[in-house]
Design a protein around this motif. Sequence first.
Motif, PDB file in Angstrom:
ATOM      1  N   ASP A   1      -3.757   3.363  12.621  1.00  9.49           N
ATOM      2  CA  ASP A   1      -3.539   2.264  11.686  1.00  9.49           C
ATOM      3  C   ASP A   1      -2.527   2.704  10.631  1.00  9.49           C
ATOM      4  N   CYS A   2      -1.271   2.467  10.944  1.00 10.64           N
ATOM      5  CA  CYS A   2      -0.210   2.905  10.020  1.00 10.64           C
ATOM      6  C   CYS A   2      -0.022   1.927   8.866  1.00 10.64           C
ATOM      7  N   GLY A   3      -0.896   0.932   8.774  1.00  7.72           N
ATOM      8  CA  GLY A   3      -0.901   0.054   7.604  1.00  7.72           C
ATOM      9  C   GLY A   3      -1.611   0.728   6.438  1.00  7.72           C
ATOM     10  N   SER A   4      -2.335   1.807   6.719  1.00  5.02           N
ATOM     11  CA  SER A   4      -3.001   2.555   5.646  1.00  5.02           C
ATOM     12  C   SER A   4      -2.336   3.927   5.530  1.00  5.02           C
ATOM     13  N   VAL A   5      -2.341   4.464   4.331  1.00  6.52           N
ATOM     14  CA  VAL A   5      -1.695   5.761   4.108  1.00  6.52           C
ATOM     15  C   VAL A   5      -2.369   6.836   4.975  1.00  6.52           C
ATOM     16  N   LYS A   6      -3.699   6.774   5.038  1.00  6.18           N
ATOM     17  CA  LYS A   6      -4.439   7.772   5.818  1.00  6.18           C
ATOM     18  C   LYS A   6      -4.024   7.713   7.303  1.00  6.18           C
ATOM     19  N   GLY A   7      -4.019   6.510   7.850  1.00  2.00           N
ATOM     20  CA  GLY A   7      -3.646   6.348   9.256  1.00  2.00           C
ATOM     21  C   GLY A   7      -2.213   6.787   9.499  1.00  2.00           C
ATOM     22  N   PHE A   8      -1.358   6.493   8.555  1.00  3.79           N
ATOM     23  CA  PHE A   8       0.055   6.859   8.672  1.00  3.79           C
ATOM     24  C   PHE A   8       0.215   8.386   8.727  1.00  3.79           C
ATOM     25  N   VAL A   9      -0.521   9.062   7.863  1.00  4.68           N
ATOM     26  CA  VAL A   9      -0.446  10.527   7.833  1.00  4.68           C
ATOM     27  C   VAL A   9      -1.043  11.105   9.123  1.00  4.68           C
ATOM     28  N   GLU A  10      -2.150  10.521   9.569  1.00  8.73           N
ATOM     29  CA  GLU A  10      -2.755  10.991  10.822  1.00  8.73           C
ATOM     30  C   GLU A  10      -1.785  10.808  11.995  1.00  8.73           C
ATOM     31  N   ALA A  11      -1.117   9.647  12.019  1.00  8.02           N
ATOM     32  CA  ALA A  11      -0.145   9.380  13.089  1.00  8.02           C
ATOM     33  C   ALA A  11       0.982  10.410  13.032  1.00  8.02           C
TER      34      ALA A  11
ATOM     35  N   SER B   1      12.258  -0.504  -2.286  1.00 14.93           N
ATOM     36  CA  SER B   1      13.572  -1.017  -1.887  1.00 14.93           C
ATOM     37  C   SER B   1      13.874  -0.761  -0.420  1.00 14.93           C
ATOM     38  N   GLN B   2      12.849  -0.402   0.358  1.00 13.63           N
ATOM     39  CA  GLN B   2      13.064  -0.267   1.811  1.00 13.63           C
ATOM     40  C   GLN B   2      11.845  -0.808   2.547  1.00 13.63           C
ATOM     41  N   PRO B   3      12.081  -1.390   3.721  1.00 13.47           N
ATOM     42  CA  PRO B   3      10.954  -1.963   4.462  1.00 13.47           C
ATOM     43  C   PRO B   3       9.972  -0.889   4.904  1.00 13.47           C
ATOM     44  N   LYS B   4       8.687  -1.204   4.873  1.00 13.96           N
ATOM     45  CA  LYS B   4       7.712  -0.196   5.306  1.00 13.96           C
ATOM     46  C   LYS B   4       7.876   0.127   6.788  1.00 13.96           C
ATOM     47  N   GLU B   5       8.392  -0.835   7.556  1.00 12.87           N
ATOM     48  CA  GLU B   5       8.581  -0.592   8.996  1.00 12.87           C
ATOM     49  C   GLU B   5       9.623   0.482   9.256  1.00 12.87           C
ATOM     50  N   MET B   6      10.426   0.800   8.236  1.00 11.26           N
ATOM     51  CA  MET B   6      11.452   1.832   8.397  1.00 11.26           C
ATOM     52  C   MET B   6      10.974   3.206   7.947  1.00 11.26           C
TER      53      MET B   6
ATOM     54  N   ARG C   1       0.818  -1.223   0.000  1.00 10.87           N
ATOM     55  CA  ARG C   1       0.000   0.000   0.000  1.00 10.87           C
ATOM     56  C   ARG C   1       0.845   1.263   0.000  1.00 10.87           C
ATOM     57  N   PHE C   2       2.138   1.084   0.301  1.00 14.89           N
ATOM     58  CA  PHE C   2       3.008   2.267   0.344  1.00 14.89           C
ATOM     59  C   PHE C   2       3.960   2.342  -0.839  1.00 14.89           C
ATOM     60  N   LEU C   3       3.743   1.496  -1.852  1.00 14.81           N
ATOM     61  CA  LEU C   3       4.578   1.586  -3.059  1.00 14.81           C
ATOM     62  C   LEU C   3       4.353   2.939  -3.731  1.00 14.81           C
ATOM     63  N   PRO C   4       5.324   3.563  -4.325  1.00  8.14           N
ATOM     64  CA  PRO C   4       6.671   3.030  -4.532  1.00  8.14           C
ATOM     65  C   PRO C   4       7.639   3.230  -3.356  1.00  8.14           C
ATOM     66  N   ALA C   5       7.178   3.884  -2.260  1.00  7.61           N
ATOM     67  CA  ALA C   5       8.121   4.159  -1.156  1.00  7.61           C
ATOM     68  C   ALA C   5       8.754   2.875  -0.620  1.00  7.61           C
ATOM     69  N   THR C   6       8.029   1.761  -0.700  1.00  3.95           N
ATOM     70  CA  THR C   6       8.506   0.513  -0.101  1.00  3.95           C
ATOM     71  C   THR C   6       9.131  -0.430  -1.126  1.00  3.95           C
TER      72      THR C   6
END
Length: 275
Positions: A253-263, A22-27, A15-20
């Motif tokens: 919910d940082c598994g979703s882009v919306k939750g990630f931005v809210e966090a 070549s790097q883990p989403k956890e990073m 869900r975070f491509l292309p950011a993920t």
Amino acid sequence: MIKKCLFPVAGYGTRFLPATKSQPKEMLPVVNKPLVQYGVEEAIEAGLTEVGFVTGRGKRAIADHFDISYELENQISGTGKEKYLSSIRKVMEEGTFTFTRQKEMLGLGHAILTGRTIVGNEAFGVILADDLCVDQEEGVMKQMVNLYNQFRCSIVAIEEVPEDEVHKYGVIEGENIKEGLYRVTNMVEKPSKEDAPSNLAIIGRYILTPDIFEIIENTPPGRNGEVQITDALLTQAKKGCVMAYKFRGKRFDCGSVKGFVEASNYVFENLYEDD
Ligand code: G1P
């Protein structure tokens, strides 16, 4: 005493491509700290200092993050910039880090079973770093460890979610034994609104007793063809006892882009300390 905490981190982060790519989403950073470090800090705060990662291909950056970077130390030592390393130095001083690889992604239950070699035969925590929990007096894992010391059985953290979101979660049904605490009688992985037994959704914090491993081994693939920890926990609940705990605190919910931005916004406004 619970000392170990597993972090299943093998997921692709599609869900975070292309950011993920070549790097883990956890990073990915929530402000200035990688998502996974928040989870590790929560584990360590709870006394779970033996941290185990169930990783996959392309996740080496996580291992590097929890190790010394001599070059960086050399550059920064004795300068005014040292303070930027203080949070990760603290984590590295207090924790130990072990890695094992999940060769195939066959579900969360399978990921946890892969961590068996790290855990052995003792109760342990599981943190899904995607669920970022912040701003409570006591971390969610610490709250759960306190409960475990009382009840000595598996515990899942739960939260009330709107009806039209239950399909994203494992959902429990339980006997309310005291304020915020349920003894689980049923649980369903990602049910439709119609089939959901309640709106009490499991969030990514678990304490599991080690008999769960054998149960997982005997749990057939469930929702989406994956071995689900929710199904294994239902078996455990029927045989013995599983508790569901409505935690105190705020979850994103940082598994979703919306939750990630809210966090990110929340952390920046409320927790981030600029110099
Ligand atoms: C997993 C679990 C689910 C739980 C959720 C919490 O699902 O399978 O039961 O409610 O984590 O975040 P995932 O989000 O990995 O699909």
